[in-house]
Design an enzyme around this catalytic site. Structure first.
Site, PDB file in Angstrom:
ATOM      1  N   GLY A 219       0.819  -1.217   0.000  1.00 22.10           N
ATOM      2  CA  GLY A 219       0.000   0.000   0.000  1.00 22.10           C
ATOM      3  C   GLY A 219       0.841   1.250   0.000  1.00 22.10           C
ATOM      4  O   GLY A 219       2.036   1.191  -0.288  1.00 22.10           O
ATOM      5  N   ASN A 220       0.247   2.364   0.302  1.00 24.72           N
ATOM      6  CA  ASN A 220       0.999   3.622   0.365  1.00 24.72           C
ATOM      7  C   ASN A 220       0.430   4.496   1.474  1.00 24.72           C
ATOM      8  O   ASN A 220      -0.566   4.137   2.118  1.00 24.72           O
ATOM      9  CB  ASN A 220       0.985   4.332  -0.990  1.00 24.72           C
ATOM     10  CG  ASN A 220      -0.419   4.678  -1.410  1.00 24.72           C
ATOM     11  OD1 ASN A 220      -1.063   5.523  -0.794  1.00 24.72           O
ATOM     12  ND2 ASN A 220      -0.917   4.008  -2.442  1.00 24.72           N
ATOM     13  N   ARG A 221       1.043   5.664   1.687  1.00 28.88           N
ATOM     14  CA  ARG A 221       0.742   6.455   2.884  1.00 28.88           C
ATOM     15  C   ARG A 221      -0.367   7.480   2.681  1.00 28.88           C
ATOM     16  O   ARG A 221      -0.608   8.306   3.551  1.00 28.88           O
ATOM     17  CB  ARG A 221       2.019   7.154   3.357  1.00 28.88           C
ATOM     18  CG  ARG A 221       3.012   6.168   3.947  1.00 28.88           C
ATOM     19  CD  ARG A 221       4.358   6.817   4.153  1.00 28.88           C
ATOM     20  NE  ARG A 221       4.245   8.036   4.932  1.00 28.88           N
ATOM     21  CZ  ARG A 221       5.109   9.045   4.884  1.00 28.88           C
ATOM     22  NH1 ARG A 221       6.140   8.964   4.073  1.00 28.88           N
ATOM     23  NH2 ARG A 221       4.938  10.111   5.623  1.00 28.88           N
TER      24      ARG A 221
END
Ligand code: CTP
Length: 421
Positions: A219-221
């Protein structure tokens, strides 16, 4: 021009409200001021009376010699019955500086002085410019009050960082310069014209998650805050707004249709259905560029493994695919998270490659902005040029992006060819 009701609460920065009133007058607006009793410790009422050319009110029970009229308007023949006549007549309420105490009152709906009562009775747009000691600003109570007020529709002008009033103190909490507050007030006034009335705006937000196994993901932030600020802004300007939210856990604005997705593939299929009926697409979501080639159905166990290699395969570029299907009259805005030097050249190339009308460039190498933070600082790149949007709250940045959308739609040009340079 507009009738601005200026609320001044207690704090050293109260003196800056005088310059704000002067600039507003100079821009052609009429200003009436309400001060809290605490603000009188910092600023006597004679100053704002002189600058606005109208009486300054403090107490709920005092008579208004101007009978609720703004400068330039005839005073009514009879005294208005309500002490809330000023807030009934104003086009916008701007509280600058907004102290921690006043924000807490506004968030909880207290009405214990004229300013807090006026804010509670206010149906006009509200702009809040907090100013206080940095620890007070960062305190979870103040953060929660500001988040609640924003969710209810107030535009919060983020304070600046720098030297604070107490000697030797440095940090966030300085009242922004008056010209920035006036710009926010004028932006909020644009809402009253409902400049996006009748338009259908589709916004994607958040970050996709690509499953590795039953519990893990790539995923990412991205928190989704920027996308939600854009959705809120578009809705406030009268648009019919749909969001596609990838794993967004922060509070969502009311009056907007929200659709939840998890992966890039899900985002792509929901977006292609919704895009058909949209006039504007703002693609703020951080879409994963790669996903695990195979997803394990259970949970991958650690026992008996020296390491774990993941094979990734590319996802579809949702935005580029949608741009390929665009019909005349649709406006497409992308985002580009770039790192360091050459960011704007790469963003411009992306604008051409993906066939977009505008791209919002975030330099993710700058501290204190972008992913997971409340503030942002961007450059909006269009085929016509570049607009630097200085550091501000995500709501302020969202307003600048929607201004660009309006501009692009006022001056329609032929749809860009995908891949054109
Ligand atoms: N985007 C998309 N689908 C993807 C990847 C990105 O729709 N699979 C969209 C994003 O929502 C954003 C824009 O494309 O609006 C730019 O994304 P970015 O990842 O920065 O650009 P890329 O084209 O992936 O280029 P690179 O990663 O090489 O910088």
């Amino acid at each position: 021009m507009a009738r601005i009701l200026l609320g001044v609460s207690g704090g050293i920065a109260a003196y800056k409200s005088v310059e704000l009133a002067r600039l507003a007058n100079k821009a052609g607006h009429s200003v009436r001021a309400i001060q809290t009793p605490a603000s009188l410790n910092f600023l006597g009422r004679a100053t704002l009376t002189a600058v606005t050319g109208a009486p300054v009110l403090v107490e709920e029970w005092e008579r208004d010699p101007a009978r609720g009229a703004f400068p330039g308007e005839p005073a009514p023949e009879h005294d208005p019955i309500s002490h809330l006549e000023l807030v009934r007549r104003c086009d916008v309420l701007c509280v600058a500086p907004a102290s921690a105490n006043t924000l807490a009152k506004l968030a909880s709906g207290l009405a214990d002085n004229l300013l807090s009562s006026a804010a509670l009775a206010c149906t006009a747009p509200v702009v809040l410019a907090p100013a206080m000691n940095g620890h007070m600003y960062e305190h979870p109570a103040t953060r929660a009050n500001l988040a609640l007020l924003e969710q209810r529709g107030a535009l919060v002008v983020a304070p600046d960082s720098g030297a604070l009033a107490s000697r030797g103190e440095w940090g966030i909490g300085r009242l922004p310069e008056p010209d920035r507050i006036l710009a926010a007030v004028e932006q909020r006034l644009a809402y009253a014209t409902r400049s996006l009335d009748g338009l259908r705006v589709l916004v994607t937000a958040g970050g996709t998650r690509e499953p590795i196994d039953a519990v893990r993901f790539v995923g990412n932030r991205s928190s989704g805050r920027m996308g939600l600020a854009l959705a809120k802004e578009a809705a406030a300007r009268g648009a019919e707004v749909t969001t596609i939210l990838a794993n967004v856990l922060v509070p969502r604005p009311d009056g907007v249709r929200h659709l939840d997705v998890e992966t890039a593939e899900e985002l792509g299929s929901v977006a292609s259905v919704e895009f058909e009926r949209a006039d504007v697409l703002v693609m703020a979501a951080a879409v994963g560029d790669f996903r695990p080639s195979a997803r394990e159905s259970g949970k991958i166990a650690k026992l008996g493994r020296d390491g774990l290699s993941l094979e990734l395969e590319p996802t579809t570029d949702v935005l580029a695919a949608l741009a390929g299907e665009r019909r005349p009259g649709q406006t497409l805005v992308g985002f580009a998270a770039e790192h360091g030097d050459g960011a704007s050249v790469r963003a411009r190339a992306k604008l051409a490659r993906k066939g977009l009308d505008a791209i919002v460039l975030n330099d993710v190498s700058l501290p204190g902005i972008g992913f997971e933070s409340a503030d942002n600082e961007v450059t909006i790149v269009t085929r016509a040029g570049e607009l630097e949007v200085p550091r501000g709250s995500k709501a302020e940045v969202a307003a600048a992006v929607m201004d660009t959308v309006e501009e692009l739609r006022r001056a329609p040009v032929s749809a860009p060819e995908v891949g054109a340079r």
